[in-house]
Design a protein around this motif. Structure first.
Motif, PDB file in Angstrom:
ATOM      1  N   TRP A  24      89.167 155.020 -36.827  1.00  0.00           N
ATOM      2  CA  TRP A  24      89.726 153.828 -37.445  1.00  0.00           C
ATOM      3  C   TRP A  24      90.244 154.180 -38.825  1.00  0.00           C
ATOM      4  O   TRP A  24      90.053 155.287 -39.312  1.00  0.00           O
ATOM      5  CB  TRP A  24      88.733 152.664 -37.486  1.00  0.00           C
ATOM      6  CG  TRP A  24      87.481 152.881 -38.277  1.00  0.00           C
ATOM      7  CD1 TRP A  24      87.373 153.061 -39.614  1.00  0.00           C
ATOM      8  CD2 TRP A  24      86.138 152.898 -37.768  1.00  0.00           C
ATOM      9  NE1 TRP A  24      86.061 153.195 -39.984  1.00  0.00           N
ATOM     10  CE2 TRP A  24      85.284 153.078 -38.871  1.00  0.00           C
ATOM     11  CE3 TRP A  24      85.588 152.755 -36.508  1.00  0.00           C
ATOM     12  CZ2 TRP A  24      83.903 153.134 -38.742  1.00  0.00           C
ATOM     13  CZ3 TRP A  24      84.220 152.805 -36.376  1.00  0.00           C
ATOM     14  CH2 TRP A  24      83.385 152.996 -37.475  1.00  0.00           C
ATOM     15  N   GLY A  25      90.895 153.243 -39.468  1.00  0.00           N
ATOM     16  CA  GLY A  25      91.600 153.528 -40.715  1.00  0.00           C
ATOM     17  C   GLY A  25      90.812 153.196 -41.958  1.00  0.00           C
ATOM     18  O   GLY A  25      89.575 153.126 -41.945  1.00  0.00           O
ATOM     19  N   ASP A  28      89.561 147.880 -44.736  1.00  0.00           N
ATOM     20  CA  ASP A  28      88.856 146.862 -43.962  1.00  0.00           C
ATOM     21  C   ASP A  28      88.715 147.179 -42.480  1.00  0.00           C
ATOM     22  O   ASP A  28      88.250 146.334 -41.713  1.00  0.00           O
ATOM     23  CB  ASP A  28      89.570 145.511 -44.105  1.00  0.00           C
ATOM     24  CG  ASP A  28      89.276 144.840 -45.439  1.00  0.00           C
ATOM     25  OD1 ASP A  28      88.355 145.296 -46.138  1.00  0.00           O
ATOM     26  OD2 ASP A  28      89.969 143.867 -45.781  1.00  0.00           O
ATOM     27  N   TRP A  29      89.092 148.372 -42.057  1.00  0.00           N
ATOM     28  CA  TRP A  29      88.967 148.697 -40.639  1.00  0.00           C
ATOM     29  C   TRP A  29      87.511 148.664 -40.188  1.00  0.00           C
ATOM     30  O   TRP A  29      87.216 148.204 -39.083  1.00  0.00           O
ATOM     31  CB  TRP A  29      89.576 150.068 -40.351  1.00  0.00           C
ATOM     32  CG  TRP A  29      91.006 149.979 -39.917  1.00  0.00           C
ATOM     33  CD1 TRP A  29      92.104 149.905 -40.711  1.00  0.00           C
ATOM     34  CD2 TRP A  29      91.484 149.937 -38.569  1.00  0.00           C
ATOM     35  NE1 TRP A  29      93.243 149.823 -39.956  1.00  0.00           N
ATOM     36  CE2 TRP A  29      92.899 149.844 -38.633  1.00  0.00           C
ATOM     37  CE3 TRP A  29      90.877 149.980 -37.321  1.00  0.00           C
ATOM     38  CZ2 TRP A  29      93.695 149.775 -37.487  1.00  0.00           C
ATOM     39  CZ3 TRP A  29      91.667 149.916 -36.187  1.00  0.00           C
ATOM     40  CH2 TRP A  29      93.063 149.814 -36.279  1.00  0.00           C
ATOM     41  N   ASP A  30      86.612 149.140 -41.024  1.00  0.00           N
ATOM     42  CA  ASP A  30      85.201 149.119 -40.635  1.00  0.00           C
ATOM     43  C   ASP A  30      84.706 147.691 -40.446  1.00  0.00           C
ATOM     44  O   ASP A  30      83.928 147.392 -39.539  1.00  0.00           O
ATOM     45  CB  ASP A  30      84.346 149.858 -41.664  1.00  0.00           C
ATOM     46  CG  ASP A  30      84.494 149.302 -43.074  1.00  0.00           C
ATOM     47  OD1 ASP A  30      85.455 148.548 -43.330  1.00  0.00           O
ATOM     48  OD2 ASP A  30      83.654 149.622 -43.936  1.00  0.00           O
ATOM     49  N   GLN A  32      86.534 145.043 -39.550  1.00  0.00           N
ATOM     50  CA  GLN A  32      87.098 144.474 -38.317  1.00  0.00           C
ATOM     51  C   GLN A  32      86.421 145.045 -37.078  1.00  0.00           C
ATOM     52  O   GLN A  32      86.227 144.323 -36.083  1.00  0.00           O
ATOM     53  CB  GLN A  32      88.613 144.734 -38.270  1.00  0.00           C
ATOM     54  CG  GLN A  32      89.393 144.063 -39.380  1.00  0.00           C
ATOM     55  CD  GLN A  32      89.199 142.553 -39.385  1.00  0.00           C
ATOM     56  OE1 GLN A  32      89.158 141.919 -38.340  1.00  0.00           O
ATOM     57  NE2 GLN A  32      89.079 141.980 -40.577  1.00  0.00           N
ATOM     58  N   ILE A  33      86.043 146.318 -37.128  1.00  0.00           N
ATOM     59  CA  ILE A  33      85.295 146.902 -36.018  1.00  0.00           C
ATOM     60  C   ILE A  33      83.933 146.228 -35.897  1.00  0.00           C
ATOM     61  O   ILE A  33      83.459 145.913 -34.797  1.00  0.00           O
ATOM     62  CB  ILE A  33      85.122 148.420 -36.208  1.00  0.00           C
ATOM     63  CG1 ILE A  33      86.482 149.129 -36.239  1.00  0.00           C
ATOM     64  CG2 ILE A  33      84.241 149.005 -35.101  1.00  0.00           C
ATOM     65  CD1 ILE A  33      87.306 148.978 -34.989  1.00  0.00           C
ATOM     66  N   GLU A  84      86.353 150.112 -31.385  1.00  0.00           N
ATOM     67  CA  GLU A  84      87.451 150.780 -32.078  1.00  0.00           C
ATOM     68  C   GLU A  84      88.618 151.070 -31.140  1.00  0.00           C
ATOM     69  O   GLU A  84      89.759 151.217 -31.588  1.00  0.00           O
ATOM     70  CB  GLU A  84      86.976 152.077 -32.746  1.00  0.00           C
ATOM     71  CG  GLU A  84      86.356 153.095 -31.813  1.00  0.00           C
ATOM     72  CD  GLU A  84      84.854 152.946 -31.707  1.00  0.00           C
ATOM     73  OE1 GLU A  84      84.172 153.967 -31.471  1.00  0.00           O
ATOM     74  OE2 GLU A  84      84.348 151.813 -31.860  1.00  0.00           O
ATOM     75  N   LYS A  88      92.469 148.564 -30.887  1.00  0.00           N
ATOM     76  CA  LYS A  88      93.774 149.230 -30.828  1.00  0.00           C
ATOM     77  C   LYS A  88      94.592 148.739 -29.635  1.00  0.00           C
ATOM     78  O   LYS A  88      95.815 148.627 -29.729  1.00  0.00           O
ATOM     79  CB  LYS A  88      93.582 150.749 -30.769  1.00  0.00           C
ATOM     80  CG  LYS A  88      93.026 151.317 -32.069  1.00  0.00           C
ATOM     81  CD  LYS A  88      93.030 152.829 -32.090  1.00  0.00           C
ATOM     82  CE  LYS A  88      92.591 153.353 -33.447  1.00  0.00           C
ATOM     83  NZ  LYS A  88      92.715 154.814 -33.557  1.00  0.00           N
ATOM     84  N   GLU A 135      95.840 148.432 -43.183  1.00  0.00           N
ATOM     85  CA  GLU A 135      94.715 148.229 -44.100  1.00  0.00           C
ATOM     86  C   GLU A 135      93.481 147.681 -43.397  1.00  0.00           C
ATOM     87  O   GLU A 135      92.416 147.571 -44.004  1.00  0.00           O
ATOM     88  CB  GLU A 135      95.123 147.273 -45.230  1.00  0.00           C
ATOM     89  CG  GLU A 135      94.134 147.243 -46.368  1.00  0.00           C
ATOM     90  CD  GLU A 135      94.633 146.433 -47.546  1.00  0.00           C
ATOM     91  OE1 GLU A 135      93.789 146.006 -48.359  1.00  0.00           O
ATOM     92  OE2 GLU A 135      95.850 146.235 -47.666  1.00  0.00           O
ATOM     93  N   GLY A 136      93.613 147.341 -42.120  1.00  0.00           N
ATOM     94  CA  GLY A 136      92.471 146.817 -41.386  1.00  0.00           C
ATOM     95  C   GLY A 136      92.450 145.310 -41.283  1.00  0.00           C
ATOM     96  O   GLY A 136      91.458 144.736 -40.828  1.00  0.00           O
ATOM     97  N   THR A 138      93.313 143.133 -39.171  1.00  0.00           N
ATOM     98  CA  THR A 138      93.777 142.936 -37.799  1.00  0.00           C
ATOM     99  C   THR A 138      93.943 141.464 -37.448  1.00  0.00           C
ATOM    100  O   THR A 138      94.614 141.144 -36.457  1.00  0.00           O
ATOM    101  CB  THR A 138      92.819 143.602 -36.808  1.00  0.00           C
ATOM    102  OG1 THR A 138      91.479 143.128 -37.038  1.00  0.00           O
ATOM    103  CG2 THR A 138      92.839 145.114 -36.976  1.00  0.00           C
TER     104      THR A 138
END
Length: 376
Positions: A24-25, A28-30, A32-33, A84, A88, A135-136, A138
């Protein structure tokens, strides 16, 4: 043919996301995951409905949280796959939904086939959506549903029953944790319905808007009521108005190096103050709020499109202009628009750019597609 073209376009556009499938990116990706992983773990490991989040900040509510997203259909993608990977796949699916929706909306407004294709690519391929996903953020993928909400609202002006579909999609947006996109969509429909009421010289468009909003609250009350209680008990007021100066217009609309601007803003905010960045842009947060790049040719079509179509399409144009005024605040004399909106409950917890910029780009894309059709 339309679906096939958009399917391959979606695959090509989203391909970089799948090159590192299990990663993941940044930023804020963490988060959203997590919003997907926590309810998935609760369902599989404990066979329980995920009312509660036992992990973040020592535990707290989940079902009533504005970002809870497990009640929407896309959450099903995170069940057979890891979250994750599921998120996507969501990116690809939402991108396809958004392309199709903009095309269908364009055709319903009288665009030619090519004009509707142009509008679809301008809207969904804008840097605004790409930067937010990078940036996450999503939840901004839900912009793909806003165009369908707008489509069914426009249809409801002549076929009242289509308001039901707008209601269902608005509930979907909220159930997907899209409070930013939901509130922006409500404001979009309000401004457009007010303009259509003035144009038609009757209040029917506003009454349909009220029906859609009322129906949305009733259908989604199981989530709306506890969420409003959570917001009341744990307020999160936002006062950092994000103003935009004239020196930024080129970089916002014409600078093709949107990725470079995003990384520079990320360095300035996370790593430390970058004097050069501060000098060029002032005190800003991430570039995701300001990257409105849609391409030189579409922007070239926009200005004459506004001038030559204003008489016939002024509700669309005025709606887009008001949305941009909401975004271009603080350093602008038009800040009063956001100051008024910011006093409304829930909106006082959001930043000026939260979703409104995406809807402004949608209005731009429609004007561009209509003008391209006119000059064909």
């Amino acid at each position: 043919n339309v679906i096939i073209i958009f399917f391959f376009a979606a695959i090509i556009f989203c391909l970089p996301v799948f090159l590192s499938l299990g990663n993941w990116g940044i930023h804020d990706w963490d988060q959203q995951i997590f919003w997907r992983a926590m309810p998935r773990h609760t369902l599989f490991a404990y066979k329980q409905f995920p009312f509660w989040d036992p992990y973040v900040n020592g535990g707290g509510v989940y079902f009533a949280h504005p970002h809870a997203c497990f009640l929407n259909p896309m959450f099903l993608l995170s069940l057979p796959f890891k979250p994750e990977i599921g998120v996507k796949i969501e990116i690809l699916v939402y991108f396809l939904i958004g392309l199709l929706g903009t095309y269908v909306l364009g055709r319903s407004l009288g665009m030619s086939n090519l004009g509707a294709y142009l509008a679809a690519f301008v809207y969904m391929c804008s840097s605004y959506l790409s930067l937010h996903v990078a940036e996450g953020h999503t939840c901004y993928l839900l912009m793909a549903l806003v165009v369908w909400v707008f489509f069914f609202y426009v249809r409801a002006l002549s076929q009242y029953k289509d308001a039901v579909f707008a209601i269902i999609l608005l509930v979907w947006i909220q159930f997907a944790g899209g409070v930013h996109i939901f509130t922006a969509a409500v404001f979009l429909l309000f401004i457009f319905s007010a303009a259509k009421s003035i144009e038609a010289r009757n209040i029917k468009p506003l009454l349909i808007w009220m029906t859609v909003i009322g129906g949305t609250f009733l259908l989604g009350a199981v989530n709306f009521i506890p969420m409003l209680g959570f917001i009341r008990d744990y307020p999160r007021p936002i006062n950092d108005l994000q103003g935009i100066g004239p020196n930024m217009f080129y970089h916002m609309f014409l600078d093709r190096n949107q990725a470079g601007l995003f990384l520079a803003s990320y360095k300035n905010t996370i790593v430390g103050i970058d004097p050069d960045y501060q000098k060029r842009f002032g005190l800003l947060t991430y570039w995701t709020a300001y990257g409105f790049y849609i391409g030189y040719i579409p922007l070239f079509l926009l200005l004459p499109g506004i001038l030559f179509q204003f008489k016939k399409r002024w509700p669309l144009i005025v709606t887009g202009l008001i949305l941009f005024i909401v975004v271009l605040v603080s350093k602008s004399p038009f800040g009063i628009v956001w100051n008024i909106l910011h006093r409304i409950p829930i909106y006082n917890y959001l930043r000026p750019s939260s979703g409104h910029a995406g809807n402004a780009i949608l209005m731009m894309a429609l004007v561009i597609g209509l003008f391209f059709t006119r000059i064909q």
